[in-house]
Scaffold this active site. Sequence first.
Site, PDB file in Angstrom:
ATOM      1  N   ALA A  66       0.867  -1.179   0.000  1.00 52.10           N
ATOM      2  CA  ALA A  66       0.000   0.000   0.000  1.00 52.10           C
ATOM      3  C   ALA A  66       0.906   1.231   0.000  1.00 52.10           C
ATOM      4  CB  ALA A  66      -0.887  -0.024   1.231  1.00 52.10           C
ATOM      5  N   GLY A 111       0.677  -5.028   1.039  1.00 59.92           N
ATOM      6  CA  GLY A 111      -0.530  -5.100   0.213  1.00 59.92           C
ATOM      7  C   GLY A 111      -0.275  -5.766  -1.128  1.00 59.92           C
ATOM      8  N   GLU A 114      -0.513  -9.392  -0.442  1.00 55.45           N
ATOM      9  CA  GLU A 114      -1.940  -9.685  -0.219  1.00 55.45           C
ATOM     10  C   GLU A 114      -2.683  -9.750  -1.554  1.00 55.45           C
ATOM     11  OE1 GLU A 114      -1.999  -6.405   2.674  1.00 55.45           O
ATOM     12  OE2 GLU A 114      -2.991  -7.803   4.011  1.00 55.45           O
ATOM     13  N   GLU A 134       4.408  -5.028   7.346  1.00 57.02           N
ATOM     14  CA  GLU A 134       3.598  -3.985   7.993  1.00 57.02           C
ATOM     15  C   GLU A 134       4.027  -3.719   9.429  1.00 57.02           C
ATOM     16  OE1 GLU A 134       2.404  -6.437   6.083  1.00 57.02           O
ATOM     17  OE2 GLU A 134       0.823  -5.671   4.784  1.00 57.02           O
TER      18      GLU A 134
END
Length: 260
Positions: A66, A111, A114, A134
């Site tokens: 992200a 992300g 993911e 993270e």
Amino acid sequence: MAYRNLLVSDRGAVRTITANRPDKLNALNRETLNELTLAFGQAAQDDAVRCVVLTGAGDKAFVAGADIAEMNGYTPLQGQAFSATGQQLMSRIERLGKPVIARIPGYALGGGMELAMACHLRIASEKARFGQPEINLGLIPGFGGTQRLLRLAGRGAALELCLLGKQINAERAQELGIVTQVVAPEGLDEAVQAVADQLAASAPCAAAGILDAVLQGGETGIDQGLSYETQGFALCFATEDMREGTTAFLERRNPEFKGR
Ligand code: CO8
């Protein structure tokens, strides 16, 4: 449709969607997440698309996570909305009803990992790196990583990767069951194309039934999961493709599936 952060192209029945922010290692900002949601919605609705390849621009990254710069300024409510948008996208990919391949040339972090785990198959370059870093940012995975990594690789690997926030190479990711296939960087496109072509030529009803039984049925108990399988199996008998596949076997020829 024109996107600011994506490239979309078709080759036969294979659609390729590319996150296109190479100067930011294809990091997922809000706009890119929204565009990916639209692009996957279109792929779902277009009957001519039988398989989707998802990748990142350049050879350095699939997606490096992200967008940290954007997240840095978020309030808790914005963080919640961002996570919800990301999770909806991941579910849309997972439940597309058509096979989705992640083509992973380099970093798939946070992300990005993911996103790759929401795809159905992952084909990676030997240069690829995976991780859920993270925790190093004072965060936890927010796009479903704790749940999909747990299911793909088990509790030990999920806790190790999420708690230690370390990177692993493609070979280790394959050992853990995260990656389907690892190839030399120069062989990545050929390997992805071969699998995509095979999937695009397969019977769509059968592919959808397998995805549904494994992904949805697999989240229920054994009896309900088997019931998903029975429903999918039965539905195939309503298709011309099933007649074609079985007839082609009996006539000792290759089947030609038409998606009907
Ligand atoms: N976000 C924003 N920008 C990024 C990101 C990112 N995740 N990753 C890289 N970039 C940018 C860099 O800032 C740099 O930009 P600039 O040139 O303008 O300074 C450019 O991409 C190139 O990156 P580097 O110079 O850092 O390249 P290196 O080769 O030195 O390093 C790494 C590559 C190791 C991949 C490094 O860039 C890195 O560690 N990136 C961050 C990886 C990371 O921590 N990802 C996880 C992010 S958090 C997350 O994904 C949470 C998901 C769930 C969100 C839930 C919502 C609430």
